[in-house]
Design an enzyme around this catalytic site. Structure first.
Site: not given
Length: 409
Positions: A41, A46, A49, A83, A87, A174, A195, A230, A233-234
Site C-alpha cells: 500500500t 514501516h 512490518h 480499518k 481503502r 488471502q 490482527d 501502537k 508513530k511520530t
C-alpha cells in the site's frame, strides 16, 4: 541439541496464537516452507512490518524457508482489518511500483541466494482468476455465518459506511494465497501479525479441507507500548524503513527515546542480541537505562540502515547532546533563496522541515519556549531567518529531541 524455533520465538516475545501447537512443533523439527504476506500500500515498509520480518529472519536462521508474499493482487481489494473505512483504490502501476521497492528492502533482512528464500507476488494468480470458477471452487468452502464472526468484519459492519462486498472477499483471496503457495512451493505455514488471525485461519483451513494436508497458522504480537499504544508513530507520521521517508538519525532517535518500560521488549523483538544480554540491559535502572536505549537504537538502526548509518546517527546524537550542535550527520533541511523570499518565518521552517505538524503546532512550540535557532530561544511568532543567519549551517531546535540543520541551497 539446538533450541526449537518456536521456543526461541516465544522466549523473545513474538508468539501470540497458533493452530495445532503440538503438530506445529513436530512440523518445525524439519525444514519447513512458510510465508508472510505484505500488502504494497506504500513504496516502503514501516516499523509495523518489522516484527514479521525479524521473525522470518529467525525462522530462516533455524533452517526454514521464507516466502515473502507481495500482495499485488490483494492490494487491489484492500484488507478491512483494523480499518474504519474502505481503502483508497490503487492503480496496478502504483501497486507494481510499490512491490518493486519493497522487494529491494526485503533483501536487507533475508538471504535470497541459492533459493534460501522466495519472493512471490499474488498478482500472478489473483489478477487472472475467473470469478465463477473461483466462487464455485473456493467460495463454496466458506461459511458466511462464520466469516461474519471475524473481528475484522464485525468492526467494519458497526461503522456508518459498513462493509463492502469487495472487502468481504478479502478473506477468500488471502486464503487462496495459502492454497496456491502450498501447490507451488509446498508451503505449510502462514505467519503474520495478530490482527490477521481470522484471515490466516481461513487459509490453513482451506488447505486442510481442500487437499487434506497439514497446514498451520501462527501470529505475532503487534508492536505496542507497555500501556497498549501502537509503537512507530511520530509527529511526521509512520516510522518508515526507507531512509528517504525517515532519516537514519530520526529512526535512531525514536528508539533512543522509548519509554524505560519498553526497552527490554524492544531489544528482544527488534534485535538479534542474545536473551541473556537483553535481560541484563532491560534490568538496568535510573540513568543506566539510557545505555540500554543507546544499544537498542544502534542495533535496530544497524539492521535497517547498515552499520555506517547507525554509527553516524549515534555520533550525531552524541554531538548534539554533548553541546556540539552542528554535527554533519544531523538531519538537514535545504532552504532556497526563493523560499526565504516567500516565507522565512521560523514557524514555517519548523513545518517544512518536519519538526512540527502544522503552523498552529509550531506557534504552540514557540509559545512554550521550546524553539531555538542556534543558541538563541525564539519568542516571536513572526521571527524570520535570513541567508546571513544560516551561513554555513544553522541549527533549528524544537524541544530536547527535535533537531534540524538549516543549510542554503
Amino acid at each position: 541439541m539446538a533450541e526449537h524455533i518456536l521456543d526461541i520465538l516465544k522466549d523473545r516475545g513474538f508468539i501470540a496464537q497458533m493452530t495445532f501447537e503440538d503438530e506445529l512443533y513436530e512440523q518445525l523439527k524439519e525444514p519447513t516452507t512458510f510465508y508472510i504476506g505484505f500488502d504494497p500500500t506504500a513504496d516502503s515498509l514501516h516499523i509495523g512490518h518489522y516484527i514479521p520480518i525479524m521473525a522470518m529472519a529467525h525462522m530462516q536462521k533455524a533452517g526454514h524457508k521464507p516466502i515473502a508474499l507481495m500482495g499485488g493482487g490483494t492490494a487491489m481489494i484492500g484488507d478491512p482489518s483494523g480499518k474504519t473505512d474502505m481503502r483508497k483504490m490503487m492503480t496496478t502501476e502504483t501497486i507494481d511500483s510499490n512491490v518493486a521497492h519493497i522487494k529491494q528492502q526485503m533483501s536487507r533482512f533475508l538471504d535470497f541466494s541459492e533459493g534460501k528464500a522466495i519472493i512471490a507476488n499474488n498478482a500472478d494468480w489473483l489478477r487472472h482468476l475467473n470469478f465463477i470458477e473461483f466462487m464455485r471452487d473456493i467460495g463454496a468452502m466458506f461459511s458466511v455465518n462464520k466469516m461474519l464472526t471475524a473481528d475484522c468484519y464485525k468492526a467494519r459492519m458497526a461503522t456508518d459506511n459498513g462493509l463492502s462486498f469487495l472487502e468481504f472477499t478479502y478473506m477468500l483471496m488471502q486464503s487462496y494465497d495459502f492454497l496456491e503457495l502450498f501447490h507451488r512451493y509446498g508451503c505449510r505455514l502462514q505467519m503474520g501479525g495478530n490482527d490477521q488471525w481470522s484471515n490466516m485461519l481461513g487459509g490453513a483451513d482451506l488447505v486442510r479441507r481442500k487437499d487434506n494436508e497439514k497446514a498451520f497458522a501462527c501470529t505475532f504480537q503487534l508492536l505496542l507500548t507497555h500501556d497498549g499504544r501502537k509503537m512507530g508513530k511520530t509527529e511526521a507520521g509512520a516510522l518508515w524503513l526507507d531512509a528517504n521517508k525517515t532519516t537514519p538519525y530520526q529512526f535512531y532517535q525514536y528508539w533512543r527515546n522509548v519509554d524505560d518500560k519498553d526497552v527490554e521488549k524492544c531489544l528482544a523483538l527488534l534485535t538479534f542480541l542474545p536473551m541473556d544480554e537483553v535481560r541484563r540491559l532491560g534490568a538496568l535502572e535510573g540513568s543506566e537505562i539510557n545505555e540500554a536505549k543507546k544499544v537498542l537504537a544502534y542495533e535496530v538502526t544497524k539492521l535497517v540502515h547498515g552499520e555506517e548509518e547507525a554509527r553516524k546517527a549515534a555520533d550525531a546524537a552524541l554531538a548534539l547532546f554533548a553541546g556540539g550542535g552542528n554535527g554533519a550527520d544531523v538531519p538537514s533541511f535545504t532552504v532556497t533563496a526563493e523560499q526565504l523570499a516567500e516565507d522565512a518565518r521560523v514557524t514555517t521552517l519548523l513545518v517544512k522541515s518536519g519538526l512540527c505538524k502544522s503552523q498552529s503546532d509550531a506557534r504552540n512550540q514557540v509559545k512554550a519556549g521550546a524553539v531555538s535557532l542556534g543558541d538563541e530561544k525564539v519568542t516571536d511568532f513572526g521571527a524570520a531567518v535570513t541567508a546571513e543567519m544560516i551561513g554555513d549551517g544553522l541549527m533549528l531546535k524544537k524541544g530536547k529531541k527535535g533537531f534540524c540543520r538549516l543549510i542554503l541551497g
